[in-house]
Design a protein around this motif. Structure first.
Motif, PDB file in Angstrom:
ATOM      1  N   ASP A  83       0.832  -1.211   0.000  1.00 36.11           N
ATOM      2  CA  ASP A  83       0.000   0.000   0.000  1.00 36.11           C
ATOM      3  C   ASP A  83       0.859   1.250   0.000  1.00 36.11           C
ATOM      4  OD1 ASP A  83      -2.315  -1.522   0.064  1.00 36.11           O
ATOM      5  OD2 ASP A  83      -2.299  -1.633   2.258  1.00 36.11           O
ATOM      6  N   HIS A  84       2.089   1.108   0.501  1.00 36.77           N
ATOM      7  CA  HIS A  84       3.006   2.248   0.556  1.00 36.77           C
ATOM      8  C   HIS A  84       4.354   1.818  -0.004  1.00 36.77           C
ATOM      9  CE1 HIS A  84       0.070   4.275   3.098  1.00 36.77           C
ATOM     10  NE2 HIS A  84       0.005   3.156   3.830  1.00 36.77           N
ATOM     11  N   SER A 102       8.264   1.088  -0.505  1.00 31.10           N
ATOM     12  CA  SER A 102       9.290   0.572   0.394  1.00 31.10           C
ATOM     13  C   SER A 102      10.269   1.684   0.769  1.00 31.10           C
ATOM     14  CB  SER A 102      10.050  -0.573  -0.291  1.00 31.10           C
ATOM     15  OG  SER A 102      10.772  -0.083  -1.399  1.00 31.10           O
ATOM     16  N   LEU A 103      11.222   1.340   1.647  1.00 31.18           N
ATOM     17  CA  LEU A 103      12.205   2.329   2.078  1.00 31.18           C
ATOM     18  C   LEU A 103      13.028   2.834   0.895  1.00 31.18           C
ATOM     19  CD1 LEU A 103      13.574   3.834   4.416  1.00 31.18           C
ATOM     20  CD2 LEU A 103      15.095   1.877   4.681  1.00 31.18           C
ATOM     21  N   TYR A 104      13.426   1.916  -0.009  1.00 34.82           N
ATOM     22  CA  TYR A 104      14.181   2.341  -1.189  1.00 34.82           C
ATOM     23  C   TYR A 104      13.333   3.239  -2.082  1.00 34.82           C
ATOM     24  CZ  TYR A 104      17.910  -0.970  -0.079  1.00 34.82           C
ATOM     25  OH  TYR A 104      18.942  -1.627   0.522  1.00 34.82           O
ATOM     26  N   GLY A 105      12.030   2.924  -2.197  1.00 34.80           N
ATOM     27  CA  GLY A 105      11.156   3.764  -2.992  1.00 34.80           C
ATOM     28  C   GLY A 105      11.007   5.151  -2.406  1.00 34.80           C
ATOM     29  N   GLN A 106      10.904   5.241  -1.089  1.00 34.02           N
ATOM     30  CA  GLN A 106      10.788   6.543  -0.435  1.00 34.02           C
ATOM     31  C   GLN A 106      12.060   7.378  -0.597  1.00 34.02           C
ATOM     32  OE1 GLN A 106       9.348   6.157   3.644  1.00 34.02           O
ATOM     33  NE2 GLN A 106       8.286   4.262   3.075  1.00 34.02           N
ATOM     34  N   MET A 107      13.213   6.717  -0.715  1.00 36.00           N
ATOM     35  CA  MET A 107      14.479   7.435  -0.911  1.00 36.00           C
ATOM     36  C   MET A 107      14.741   7.750  -2.372  1.00 36.00           C
ATOM     37  SD  MET A 107      17.174   5.704   1.783  1.00 36.00           S
ATOM     38  CE  MET A 107      17.112   4.096   1.000  1.00 36.00           C
ATOM     39  N   GLY A 108      13.843   7.316  -3.284  1.00 38.32           N
ATOM     40  CA  GLY A 108      14.045   7.580  -4.698  1.00 38.32           C
ATOM     41  C   GLY A 108      15.016   6.635  -5.365  1.00 38.32           C
ATOM     42  N   CYS A 121       5.945  -2.440  -6.816  1.00 36.19           N
ATOM     43  CA  CYS A 121       5.115  -3.125  -5.832  1.00 36.19           C
ATOM     44  C   CYS A 121       3.818  -2.370  -5.545  1.00 36.19           C
ATOM     45  CB  CYS A 121       5.894  -3.343  -4.541  1.00 36.19           C
ATOM     46  SG  CYS A 121       6.586  -1.840  -3.822  1.00 36.19           S
ATOM     47  N   LEU A 122       3.725  -1.089  -5.941  1.00 32.80           N
ATOM     48  CA  LEU A 122       2.492  -0.329  -5.717  1.00 32.80           C
ATOM     49  C   LEU A 122       1.415  -0.665  -6.742  1.00 32.80           C
ATOM     50  CD1 LEU A 122       4.007   3.180  -4.862  1.00 32.80           C
ATOM     51  CD2 LEU A 122       3.239   1.395  -3.291  1.00 32.80           C
TER      52      LEU A 122
END
Length: 556
Positions: free
Chosen positions: A358-359, A361-367, A373-374
């Motif tokens: 749903d949100h 991952s940590l790597y995705g949030q860091m760009g 996965c979304l």
């Protein structure tokens, strides 16, 4: 009077030490022999010699012993050295530190060389020190010698270690004489307190073995067969004769059934490897069991059987539609390289199974990840980024320069756009990658890239094998033909459709051959010519001339 009943005080001993190529089992070869004659508690004559070996030495064993490939190439043949050692051993007791290793290595060397070996009794200085110097806790040769007041200036060379072993024995000799009167008493004192319950393998008597005298001292494949002609074991070697003999040093379950042996010669070790692999798959002999590979080569793989492919590390190329980069050396460096590529091109960091989130991952949030996965990312958009990363490895040359140039371009673009923080991050990443690529061994290139003609030399003779590699697979191979036939076969391979695109499909039953060929070429020297564009007669003639004039020994 027998040797065992001889008085210990008047007996002569021969302290011996051997250096080997570091391989296990029947692949173990002696590279150097050192011996020191001991009598009356004093050191007398000395003997040392390097020994020519069949397999090229690894860089690790060269660093450990200081014995180089050039040294053993110029050394005497094994039978010449071992005959001198056998003469020295006559009516004498061998002394060695960790004697079981030296005994096993020598027994195997004599068996392989075909030299008669009336094995003398061995006395181990480790066991003598355990019985006679219990307060000396150290059991390695150097520390044990120092605990007995013996100076040790060097190690890991045969004569140096044999002299140290002889001095340790001389230091323990007075104590030994107080506990033993005869040589037999001393051997009993130095024997293990608890005998192993494991039954030794019964060696096949020499007169009951297949006739090996007609086998050549050249590369090739040998086949042991039973009385009905059924293959029992298929093996390869750069010296068929000595390698076939070694199987009777440590007998396997099939050796007592071997009735005949035949062989198929090749002009190179690589040819022997390819032929051995194909014959084993065709015949499936009972003596060829799947063994764990320990060569240390790794492959960076990307398999295209899932919507969002991932980069992974494995010890063999992937079958099916995939990109295989390598072979590489150094697991830690290879894993870090994958992490750098994933972050640089925003590829998935997770495993092959994509778990919906749903949100991000940590790597995705860091760009550092495009977050498939979304569930809202177009697979084609992800594939374009993946193709951009894999394109770095799809050239004629290794990807190191291309990868660093790619980061340099992104850094320049970021600076032009006044994104200075981004440019600084890329600068640090480039420095780290440069250091990482310098550590990474092997070939940083896709195995299917650069279809080419490869010429491989005989280990010592002016003979060549030719291999036409297309998509990482062997399309054609054999002894180097005359120039006209070489040109015709090269044109036939080059005219066939060559692989296009970022990936190639390798059948499951050919994966091991791709691994064998790519790993051998990564570890050895060969002469290559790209097949695209199709080479002309002049280019082929130059390649043959360069290969014919090359060194006579291929070093690992």
């Amino acid at each position: 009077m027998s040797l065992r009943s001889q008085a210990l005080a008047t007996a002569e001993f021969l302290a011996v030490d051997v250096e080997t190529n570091g391989r296990a089992g029947d692949l173990c070869e002696v590279t150097e022999v050192g011996a020191v004659l001991v009598g009356g508690g004093e050191l007398h004559d000395r003997f040392e010699s390097l020994v020519r070996v069949e397999q090229p030495l690894s860089r690790g064993i060269e660093r450990f012993t200081g014995i180089t490939q050039a040294m053993v190439d110029a050394a005497p043949a094994p039978d010449e050295v071992l005959e001198q050692l056998a003469e020295l051993a006559r009516d004498r007791v061998f002394i060695a530190h960790n004697a079981s290793f030296d005994r096993r290595a020598l027994r195997q060397a004599f068996e392989r060389a075909g030299v008669d070996w009336h094995e003398p009794p061995f006395m181990c200085t480790v066991r003598l020190a355990t019985r006679l110097a219990p307060l000396s806790r150290q059991r390695k040769l150097g520390p044990l010698a120092e605990s007995l007041g013996i100076e040790v200036e060097a190690a890991h060379r045969a004569l140096v270690d044999a002299e140290t072993c002889a001095r340790v024995f001389c230091a323990l000799f007075p104590r030994l004489c107080t506990h033993a009167t005869t040589v037999g008493d001393a051997l009993e004192l130095a024997s293990p307190r608890f005998r192993s319950a494991k039954q030794p393998r019964v060696r096949v008597p020499r007169e009951e073995r297949p006739d090996l005298s007609k086998l050549p001292d050249d590369p090739g494949v040998y086949v042991f067969r039973d009385e009905r002609g059924k293959p029992l074991y298929v093996g390869k070697s750069v010296s068929v004769r000595s390698r076939a003999r070694s199987h009777f040093c440590a007998p396997a379950g099939w050796t007592d059934r071997a009735a005949v042996v035949d062989y198929k010669p090749t002009h190179s070790e690589l040819g022997a490897l390819v032929l051995e692999n194909r014959l084993i798959k065709a015949w499936q002999p009972p003596g060829n069991k799947a063994l764990k590979r320990t060569d240390g080569w790794l492959y960076l793989r990307c398999r295209f059987d899932i919507p969002y492919p991932v980069l992974e590390l494995a010890d063999e190329p992937a079958p099916g539609l995939a990109v295989n980069v390598g072979p590489l050396r150094g697991k830690g460096a290879a894993e870090e390289l994958i992490g750098q590529l994933e972050s640089l091109f925003k590829l998935r960091h997770c495993g092959r199974r994509l778990r919906r989130r749903d949100h991000a991952s940590l790597y995705g949030q860091m760009g550092r990840c495009s977050s498939p996965c979304l569930g809202d990312l177009d697979p084609n958009a992800y594939r374009r980024k993946l193709d951009e990363a894999l394109a770095l490895f799809d050239g004629e040359h290794e990807a190191s320069t291309l990868l660093l140039d790619y980061i340099e371009e992104r850094m320049t673009e970021a600076a032009a756009e006044r994104r200075y923080e981004r440019a600084e991050v890329l600068r640090r990443r480039r420095e780290r990658l440069a250091e990482l690529l310098a550590r990474l061994g092997g070939v940083l290139r896709a195995t299917h890239s650069c279809s080419r003609l490869v010429l491989v030399r005989h280990p010592v003779k002016p003979r060549l094998d030719a291999f036409w590699l297309v998509g990482g697979r062997v399309r054609d191979w054999g002894p180097l033909p005359e120039l006209r036939e070489l040109e015709e076969r090269t044109e036939a391979v080059a005219d066939a459709p060559l692989p296009r695109g970022r990936a190639t499909s390798v059948p499951v039953d050919e994966v091991d051959e791709v691994r064998i060929v790519s790993s051998w070429l990564a570890a050895n020297d060969a002469y290559e010519l790209p097949l695209e564009p199709a080479p002309g007669r002049a280019a082929l003639s130059d390649l043959v001339a360069a290969a014919a004039a090359g060194p006579s020994r291929v070093a690992a």
